[in-house]
Design a protein around this motif. Structure first.
Motif, PDB file in Angstrom:
ATOM      1  N   ILE A 102     -10.362  50.892 -39.840  1.00 40.40           N
ATOM      2  CA  ILE A 102     -10.013  51.976 -38.987  1.00 40.40           C
ATOM      3  C   ILE A 102      -8.675  51.860 -38.735  1.00 40.40           C
ATOM      4  O   ILE A 102      -8.202  50.987 -38.160  1.00 40.40           O
ATOM      5  N   GLY A 103      -8.129  53.264 -39.024  1.00 44.07           N
ATOM      6  CA  GLY A 103      -6.805  53.367 -38.207  1.00 44.07           C
ATOM      7  C   GLY A 103      -6.810  53.855 -37.084  1.00 44.07           C
ATOM      8  O   GLY A 103      -7.130  54.810 -36.556  1.00 44.07           O
ATOM      9  N   VAL A 104      -5.992  52.932 -35.960  1.00 35.75           N
ATOM     10  CA  VAL A 104      -6.115  53.324 -34.631  1.00 35.75           C
ATOM     11  C   VAL A 104      -4.939  53.470 -34.275  1.00 35.75           C
ATOM     12  O   VAL A 104      -3.869  52.509 -34.575  1.00 35.75           O
ATOM     13  N   SER A 105      -4.525  54.369 -33.569  1.00 35.19           N
ATOM     14  CA  SER A 105      -3.324  54.772 -33.016  1.00 35.19           C
ATOM     15  C   SER A 105      -3.287  55.128 -31.732  1.00 35.19           C
ATOM     16  O   SER A 105      -4.450  55.641 -31.126  1.00 35.19           O
ATOM     17  N   ALA A 106      -2.305  54.800 -30.667  1.00 37.38           N
ATOM     18  CA  ALA A 106      -2.495  54.984 -29.357  1.00 37.38           C
ATOM     19  C   ALA A 106      -1.144  54.856 -28.701  1.00 37.38           C
ATOM     20  O   ALA A 106      -0.093  54.323 -28.924  1.00 37.38           O
ATOM     21  N   THR A 107      -1.158  55.442 -27.508  1.00 40.33           N
ATOM     22  CA  THR A 107      -0.011  55.481 -26.586  1.00 40.33           C
ATOM     23  C   THR A 107      -0.286  55.085 -25.263  1.00 40.33           C
ATOM     24  O   THR A 107      -1.174  55.801 -24.538  1.00 40.33           O
ATOM     25  N   VAL A 108       0.462  53.889 -24.774  1.00 36.34           N
ATOM     26  CA  VAL A 108      -0.020  53.774 -23.374  1.00 36.34           C
ATOM     27  C   VAL A 108       1.238  53.695 -22.683  1.00 36.34           C
ATOM     28  O   VAL A 108       2.243  53.019 -22.804  1.00 36.34           O
ATOM     29  N   TYR A 109       1.462  54.471 -21.739  1.00 34.81           N
ATOM     30  CA  TYR A 109       2.513  54.889 -20.836  1.00 34.81           C
ATOM     31  C   TYR A 109       2.237  54.170 -19.485  1.00 34.81           C
ATOM     32  O   TYR A 109       1.267  54.703 -18.630  1.00 34.81           O
ATOM     33  N   ASN A 110       2.877  53.018 -19.060  1.00 37.91           N
ATOM     34  CA  ASN A 110       2.557  52.370 -17.923  1.00 37.91           C
ATOM     35  C   ASN A 110       3.512  52.877 -16.707  1.00 37.91           C
ATOM     36  O   ASN A 110       4.797  52.507 -16.522  1.00 37.91           O
ATOM     37  N   LYS A 111       3.117  54.057 -15.839  1.00 37.71           N
ATOM     38  CA  LYS A 111       3.778  54.612 -14.736  1.00 37.71           C
ATOM     39  C   LYS A 111       3.678  53.873 -13.590  1.00 37.71           C
ATOM     40  O   LYS A 111       4.203  54.190 -12.648  1.00 37.71           O
ATOM     41  N   VAL A 141       2.172  47.986 -11.722  1.00 34.10           N
ATOM     42  CA  VAL A 141       1.453  46.664 -12.012  1.00 34.10           C
ATOM     43  C   VAL A 141       1.554  46.615 -13.687  1.00 34.10           C
ATOM     44  O   VAL A 141       1.550  47.311 -14.307  1.00 34.10           O
ATOM     45  N   THR A 142       1.870  45.207 -13.973  1.00 34.81           N
ATOM     46  CA  THR A 142       2.154  45.005 -15.326  1.00 34.81           C
ATOM     47  C   THR A 142       0.832  44.804 -16.185  1.00 34.81           C
ATOM     48  O   THR A 142      -0.037  44.234 -15.590  1.00 34.81           O
ATOM     49  N   ILE A 143       0.837  45.541 -17.248  1.00 26.21           N
ATOM     50  CA  ILE A 143      -0.266  45.239 -18.096  1.00 26.21           C
ATOM     51  C   ILE A 143      -0.290  44.186 -18.837  1.00 26.21           C
ATOM     52  O   ILE A 143       0.757  43.931 -19.668  1.00 26.21           O
ATOM     53  N   LYS A 144      -0.974  43.160 -18.807  1.00 30.16           N
ATOM     54  CA  LYS A 144      -1.278  41.975 -19.475  1.00 30.16           C
ATOM     55  C   LYS A 144      -1.311  42.116 -20.978  1.00 30.16           C
ATOM     56  O   LYS A 144      -0.596  41.370 -21.682  1.00 30.16           O
ATOM     57  N   SER A 145      -2.330  42.995 -21.375  1.00 29.13           N
ATOM     58  CA  SER A 145      -2.408  43.192 -22.791  1.00 29.13           C
ATOM     59  C   SER A 145      -3.167  44.473 -23.050  1.00 29.13           C
ATOM     60  O   SER A 145      -3.849  44.904 -22.114  1.00 29.13           O
ATOM     61  N   THR A 146      -3.163  45.062 -24.261  1.00 27.33           N
ATOM     62  CA  THR A 146      -3.900  46.104 -24.542  1.00 27.33           C
ATOM     63  C   THR A 146      -4.894  45.548 -26.004  1.00 27.33           C
ATOM     64  O   THR A 146      -4.375  44.679 -26.700  1.00 27.33           O
ATOM     65  N   GLY A 167       0.692  42.707 -26.776  1.00 27.20           N
ATOM     66  CA  GLY A 167       0.982  42.106 -25.637  1.00 27.20           C
ATOM     67  C   GLY A 167       1.147  42.923 -24.378  1.00 27.20           C
ATOM     68  O   GLY A 167       0.958  43.993 -24.434  1.00 27.20           O
ATOM     69  N   LYS A 168       2.108  42.352 -23.566  1.00 24.49           N
ATOM     70  CA  LYS A 168       2.152  42.917 -22.147  1.00 24.49           C
ATOM     71  C   LYS A 168       2.993  44.180 -22.093  1.00 24.49           C
ATOM     72  O   LYS A 168       3.736  44.537 -22.986  1.00 24.49           O
ATOM     73  N   ILE A 169       2.878  45.069 -21.127  1.00 31.28           N
ATOM     74  CA  ILE A 169       3.580  46.492 -20.768  1.00 31.28           C
ATOM     75  C   ILE A 169       4.100  46.413 -19.306  1.00 31.28           C
ATOM     76  O   ILE A 169       3.232  46.565 -18.456  1.00 31.28           O
ATOM     77  N   ARG A 170       5.328  46.297 -19.241  1.00 32.63           N
ATOM     78  CA  ARG A 170       5.578  46.252 -18.007  1.00 32.63           C
ATOM     79  C   ARG A 170       6.000  47.547 -17.300  1.00 32.63           C
ATOM     80  O   ARG A 170       5.800  48.588 -17.985  1.00 32.63           O
ATOM     81  N   GLU A 225      -5.746  45.859 -19.833  1.00 36.17           N
ATOM     82  CA  GLU A 225      -6.149  44.777 -18.789  1.00 36.17           C
ATOM     83  C   GLU A 225      -4.759  44.428 -17.934  1.00 36.17           C
ATOM     84  O   GLU A 225      -3.775  43.941 -18.583  1.00 36.17           O
ATOM     85  N   PRO A 226      -5.118  44.732 -16.722  1.00 33.05           N
ATOM     86  CA  PRO A 226      -4.133  44.531 -15.699  1.00 33.05           C
ATOM     87  C   PRO A 226      -3.516  43.059 -15.526  1.00 33.05           C
ATOM     88  O   PRO A 226      -4.438  42.154 -16.017  1.00 33.05           O
ATOM     89  N   LYS A 227      -2.601  42.750 -14.965  1.00 35.02           N
ATOM     90  CA  LYS A 227      -1.971  41.096 -14.873  1.00 35.02           C
ATOM     91  C   LYS A 227      -2.450  40.747 -13.790  1.00 35.02           C
ATOM     92  O   LYS A 227      -2.874  39.574 -13.542  1.00 35.02           O
ATOM     93  N   SER A 228      -2.965  41.558 -12.768  1.00 35.44           N
ATOM     94  CA  SER A 228      -3.648  41.251 -11.424  1.00 35.44           C
ATOM     95  C   SER A 228      -5.070  40.904 -11.882  1.00 35.44           C
ATOM     96  O   SER A 228      -5.412  41.043 -12.656  1.00 35.44           O
ATOM     97  N   LEU A 229      -5.552  40.862 -10.472  1.00 34.27           N
ATOM     98  CA  LEU A 229      -7.179  40.894 -10.594  1.00 34.27           C
ATOM     99  C   LEU A 229      -7.867  42.303 -10.655  1.00 34.27           C
ATOM    100  O   LEU A 229      -9.138  42.103 -10.348  1.00 34.27           O
ATOM    101  N   GLN A 230      -7.097  43.169 -10.856  1.00 37.72           N
ATOM    102  CA  GLN A 230      -7.747  44.446 -10.885  1.00 37.72           C
ATOM    103  C   GLN A 230      -8.700  44.693 -12.119  1.00 37.72           C
ATOM    104  O   GLN A 230      -8.336  44.071 -13.219  1.00 37.72           O
ATOM    105  N   LYS A 231      -9.440  45.581 -12.035  1.00 37.55           N
ATOM    106  CA  LYS A 231     -10.660  45.570 -13.022  1.00 37.55           C
ATOM    107  C   LYS A 231      -9.788  46.395 -14.292  1.00 37.55           C
ATOM    108  O   LYS A 231      -8.928  47.300 -14.263  1.00 37.55           O
ATOM    109  N   GLU A 232     -10.210  45.985 -15.671  1.00 40.53           N
ATOM    110  CA  GLU A 232      -9.594  46.503 -16.906  1.00 40.53           C
ATOM    111  C   GLU A 232     -10.109  47.984 -17.073  1.00 40.53           C
ATOM    112  O   GLU A 232     -11.206  48.682 -16.610  1.00 40.53           O
TER     113      GLU A 232
END
Length: 310
Positions: free
Chosen positions: A173-182, A185-190, A220-223, A256-263
């Motif tokens: 499966i070809g997966v393409s994605a764009t994740v823009y962290n505005k 909160v640091t995103i731990k992983s996707t 990995g992470k997205i600051r 998945e956020p790095k803090s305790l917030q829900k993914e």
């Protein structure tokens, strides 16, 4: 189904028998334990075929000489059978049972499981499942704000695209994605995961559900203020039965956020088929490199359960 049943008399002696019986069974069974440890069961029969391969009712014992005896036969399977499936709370399974009965009442029994694959041809499915001949790919977009108070906070924007919506085992499966962290909160992983959701029904009601993760890719992470792009990342599909049971296959894109917030999850349903998409001019529905389950486990956990004392 075409088969050749063979029987071998024991110890190289003449064997007297009252009959050789053959039984083909196809069934769907659900067995679920409730929180109160009560069992809820339901069953569907798809095949129940019986025949005698040796002996007639009312006749005396038949004699089998030492050696191997063959009993050829053919059996046409009904159309529209559900594919073989084994889950935690039930199964769809097909098997042949034989019984060789001796005049003294002793019965020799054997059983053999066989696999049924109900074909699904992606070329006969809706046009939106593929990107061949200019068809559009599958897309999904979500905007999420982290934090208890979202007033004035910036979002995390995620766009996910699949190259098409139908596949066969062995493809990727070809997966393409764009994740823009505005957000702040640091995103731990996707993560992109191929999951299977199975719904079990008994007596007309949904009694349980089972989820399986079949394959996954992780980044990995997205600051805060950063962007991450997936460009046609390949998620391999392992050998699987097709999608024609009470369940579905999903691509889940998880942030998945790095803090305790829900993914955050994005879900895109796909079809698992047996015949892949053809390019223009291809005459065969098959494509090299596809893989289907050649064997399935015959172990049923609940058969090994020890009875509980009341």
């Amino acid at each position: 189904m075409e088969s050749l049943f063979k029987t071998t008399p024991l110890n190289d002696f003449w064997c007297r028998t009252r009959g050789l019986h053959f039984h083909v069974v196809g069934e769907g069974v659900v067995r679920v334990r409730t929180p109160r440890q009560e069992r809820v069961c339901d069953r569907e029969n798809y095949i129940d075929f019986r025949m005698r391969l040796l002996g007639e009712p009312g006749q005396g014992p038949q004699v089998l000489s030492p050696g191997i005896h063959s009993f050829p036969f053919k059996l046409g399977l009904p159309l529209g059978l559900p594919s073989t499936f084994l889950g935690k709370h039930g199964w769809v399974q097909y098997y042949c049972k034989t019984a060789l009965r001796e005049p003294n009442g002793l019965t020799h029994k054997n059983q053999q499981v066989f696999i049924v694959m109900n074909p699904i041809d992606l070329n006969l499915e809706p046009a939106g499942l593929g990107n061949i001949s200019g068809q559009e790919s599958f897309k999904c977009e979500v905007e999420h704000k982290f934090g208890v108070s979202c007033v004035g906070s910036a979002p995390v924007i995620c766009k996910v695209t699949l190259d098409r919506g139908g596949y066969v085992p062995g493809e990727s499966i070809g997966v393409s994605a764009t994740v823009y962290n505005k957000s702040k909160v640091t995103i731990k992983s996707t993560k992109a995961a191929l999951t299977e959701t199975i719904t079990y029904m008994a007596r007309g009601k949904v009694v349980n559900a089972e989820k399986r993760e079949l394959a996954s890719l992780t980044r990995g992470k997205i600051r805060p203020g950063e962007k991450d792009e997936w460009i046609n990342e390949q998620l391999y599909i392992p050998p699987l039965p097709p999608t024609n049971l009470r369940g579905c296959h999903l691509i889940k894109f998880i942030i998945e956020p790095k803090s305790l917030q829900k993914e955050v999850k994005i879900q895109l349903p796909i079809i698992m088929a047996t015949y892949p998409l053809r390019n223009d001019g291809e005459s065969s529905a098959y494509r090299s490199g596809t893989h289907y389950p050649s064997t399935l486990p015959i172990f049923r956990p609940w058969l090994e359960e020890k009875p509980t004392l009341d």
